[in-house]
Design a protein around this motif. Structure first.
Motif, short mmCIF file in Angstrom:
data_model
loop_
_atom_site.label_atom_id
_atom_site.label_comp_id
_atom_site.label_asym_id
_atom_site.label_seq_id
_atom_site.Cartn_x
_atom_site.Cartn_y
_atom_site.Cartn_z
N ARG A 48 4.61 0.99 8.26
CA ARG A 48 3.15 1.08 8.23
C ARG A 48 2.70 1.60 6.87
N ARG A 49 1.64 1.00 6.33
CA ARG A 49 1.12 1.42 5.04
C ARG A 49 -0.41 1.45 5.08
N ASN A 50 -0.98 2.37 4.33
CA ASN A 50 -2.43 2.41 4.19
C ASN A 50 -2.91 1.14 3.49
N TYR A 51 -4.07 0.67 3.88
CA TYR A 51 -4.70 -0.44 3.17
C TYR A 51 -5.15 0.02 1.80
N ASP A 99 -7.46 5.96 4.66
CA ASP A 99 -7.04 7.36 4.51
C ASP A 99 -5.68 7.59 5.14
N HIS A 100 -5.41 6.91 6.25
CA HIS A 100 -4.12 7.05 6.94
C HIS A 100 -4.06 5.97 8.02
N PRO A 101 -2.88 5.67 8.54
CA PRO A 101 -2.80 4.75 9.68
C PRO A 101 -3.47 5.37 10.90
N THR A 102 -3.86 4.51 11.82
CA THR A 102 -4.54 5.02 13.01
C THR A 102 -3.64 5.97 13.80
N GLY A 123 0.82 -1.21 0.00
CA GLY A 123 0.00 0.00 0.00
C GLY A 123 0.85 1.24 0.00
N PRO A 124 0.21 2.40 -0.04
CA PRO A 124 0.95 3.66 -0.02
C PRO A 124 1.60 3.92 1.34
N THR A 125 2.80 4.48 1.29
CA THR A 125 3.51 4.85 2.51
C THR A 125 3.03 6.22 2.97
N PRO A 126 2.59 6.36 4.21
CA PRO A 126 2.13 7.67 4.68
C PRO A 126 3.27 8.69 4.65
N VAL A 127 2.96 9.88 4.15
CA VAL A 127 3.91 10.98 4.11
C VAL A 127 3.47 12.01 5.14
N THR A 128 4.42 12.74 5.68
CA THR A 128 4.13 13.73 6.72
C THR A 128 2.94 14.60 6.38
N ALA A 178 -5.87 15.71 4.63
CA ALA A 178 -4.64 15.76 3.84
C ALA A 178 -4.56 14.58 2.89
N SER A 179 -4.99 13.41 3.36
CA SER A 179 -4.97 12.23 2.50
C SER A 179 -5.95 12.36 1.35
N LEU A 180 -7.14 12.87 1.65
CA LEU A 180 -8.14 13.05 0.60
C LEU A 180 -7.65 14.06 -0.44
N VAL A 181 -7.04 15.15 0.02
CA VAL A 181 -6.47 16.12 -0.91
C VAL A 181 -5.38 15.47 -1.75
N GLY A 182 -4.51 14.69 -1.09
CA GLY A 182 -3.43 14.02 -1.82
C GLY A 182 -3.96 13.06 -2.87
#
Length: 540
Positions: A455-458, A434-437, A245-250, A257-261
């Protein structure tokens, strides 16, 4: 002002008044016993007032720091800055109720404790060691001044405030060098356009899976979602059963932020302009041309469904300004008498109800000649502990375990329902966390967590119009989902990039792969005049 703010303010005022009254009483008694003037000088009240304000401020900062460190340990300063701004300017503060309660209790107790220590210090020096009164006053003044300063230094150290400020004062040219304007990019859709169902799963990450599937849980929390991701596309190693899955970025590590990304191909990078983040704004990234804008241009019927108030974090503004989505949120269902007028649980209504309403919309939309794009946002798995609905079982020891497992079942059942419908053949489904917990305590208690675990988003991309040409796992982030989703609908993208995102259904390297993860993460934290003026629309 919400009830918890009133409680905190009342607690602080009561503490201040109580301590001042106590000191006044003791001072009067001291003066009477010493045959001194009954008139207490003004400097006494000024000194005591400043002392107790310093005690309360310092204690409040320390308590807030410890609480945020425990509950947002994996959260960066940008995310924390965003959430604290939104929560403190919103009427909905459920995420920080615990902080308000801790402050309301510990500020009075801490201030009272420090006051008693001060009185003991005063007794030792003034009564026992009279010649050293100058030393007493000097030490007392230093403690009063140093306490809040040390507290501020602690929070700055914990959340790396100084490095963050330095980054914000630095500038980057990453947008000038790599940004592709989606509005002018050559994107060619097929004549028969595919439908899109895009499901954001709150706080859903691969960590909840068993170790044999790349997770770190000893409990099989998300078997249904695991099966979907392994069976369909997650852009991992071909044929592997390990979730990818995608790696969360700062700058993309929280919901908005995830939805915008994912829809704009860029991070949220407002920095200190936090007023642009919350409710009451009339535009949101006006210079961006995102997924909704593109689908609207292509004639799609767009709908955004969420069980909470869409005005929260200005989501309604973002959706209307970028695609003119029909918004169906908690108030839509209440005002249209689809739920009782006084019905409200958790953030509004449960996910299982939302998914049932989504079925109704899809049945209606699929009867039209226009292609549709439905965006869903679940909420039951939001920290802390999630919301345990009537469909959740008591299979696992923790409530959050059961809520996560319930979400896996509900969402999987919804996908299965879609697959049984006549419109599924021409429909692409994206299911993504959308992001990790942000519940650090819960994550750190997962049995097989290690320091080097990533950690990665599903994610599961289902029924894509194209296939992944790569055999090996991709290094990517949520901004790559914008062009990837467009490609999954069968559209051709010249150059394979939109915004800063790269089409994962191509062999073109992502910016993570091309520039390196550390370099990219550092650059997007910096200030950008291109971003500020052309995307965010800041007048500077």
């Amino acid at each position: 002002m919400n009830a918890y703010s009133i409680l905190l303010l009342s607690s602080c005022v009561f503490t201040f008044v109580f301590l001042m009254t106590l000191d006044t009483f003791l001072e009067k008694k001291r003066r009477k016993m010493g045959n001194l003037s009954k008139r207490i000088p003004v400097r006494f009240f000024v000194a005591r007032g400043f002392t107790y304000l310093a005690f309360m401020l310092g204690t409040g900062i320390l308590v807030a720091t410890i609480w945020m460190r425990q509950n947002f340990k994996e959260t960066d300063l940008a995310s924390l800055f965003f959430h604290m701004h939104v929560q403190l300017t919103s009427t909905d503060i459920k995420n920080i109720r615990g902080l308000y309660k801790c402050l309301s209790l510990l500020i009075p107790l801490g201030s009272l404790f420090l006051s008693l220590l001060g009185k003991l210090w005063s007794y030792i020096f003034v009564v026992g060691l009279r010649p050293h009164r100058i030393i007493y006053n000097l030490v007392r003044a230093l403690v009063i001044i140093a306490y809040p300063i040390i507290s501020i230094c602690v929070i700055c150290s914990y959340f790396k405030v100084i490095p963050y400020i330095k980054q914000r004062l630095d500038s980057t040219s990453i947008y000038e060098d790599y940004y592709v304007d989606p509005k002018t990019a050559k994107v060619t859709f097929p004549d028969k356009k595919r439908n899109l169902i895009y499901i954001y799963l709150e706080s859903m990450e691969n960590s909840y899976a068993l170790p044999e599937y790349g997770g770190v849980s000893e409990l099989d929390l998300i078997p249904e979602l695991t099966e979907l991701s392994v069976k369909y596309e997650n852009f991992g190693d071909r044929g592997s059963k390990i979730l990818h899955g995608p790696t969360p970025v700062t700058q993309n590590a929280w919901t908005m932020a995830s939805l915008v990304g994912q829809t704009c191909g860029i991070p949220i990078n407002f920095g200190f302009d936090s007023a642009m983040m919350g409710e009451g704004v009339d535009e949101y990234l006006p210079g961006a041309f995102n997924l909704g804008d593109m689908l609207k241009r292509e004639g799609y019927d767009l709908c955004y469904m969420v069980g909470s108030d869409a005005r929260f974090v200005a989501m309604d503004v973002f959706m209307r300004k970028h695609g003119d989505y029909q918004i169906r949120d908690y108030y839509y269902y209440r005002d249209n008498h689809l739920i009782p007028q006084n019905y409200f649980v958790w953030w509004g209504l449960e996910d299982y109800k939302l998914l049932e309403f989504a079925k109704d919309y899809l049945t209606e939309a699929s009867a039209s000649d226009k292609p549709f794009a439905l965006t869903l946002m679940t909420m039951d798995t939001h920290f802390m502990d999630g919301y345990k609905c009537e469909h959740c079982e008591d299979k696992f020891p923790k409530q959050y375990d059961n809520v996560i497992a319930c979400s896996s079942k509900l969402v999987s059942a919804f996908v299965e329902w879609v697959q049984q419908q006549p419109f599924y053949e021409n429909t692409t489904i994206v299911v993504i966390g959308d992001h990790p917990t942000m519940d650090s305590r819960y994550y750190n208690e997962l049995k097989y967590v290690t320091d080097d675990y990533v950690r990665r988003n599903y994610i599961a991309v289902i029924n894509s119009a194209v296939e992944n040409p790569c055999d090996t796992a991709r290094l990517y982030q949520v901004i790559d989902m914008y062009p990837t989703t467009i490609a999954a609908l069968g559209a051709k993208i010249e150059g394979e990039r939109l915004g800063l995102g790269t089409n994962l259904f191509s062999t073109k390297p992502t910016l993570y792969e091309e520039l390196g993860q550390d370099y990219f993460d550092t650059e997007i934290m910096k200030n950008s005049s291109f971003y500020n003026k052309k995307l965010a629309g800041f007048d500077r």
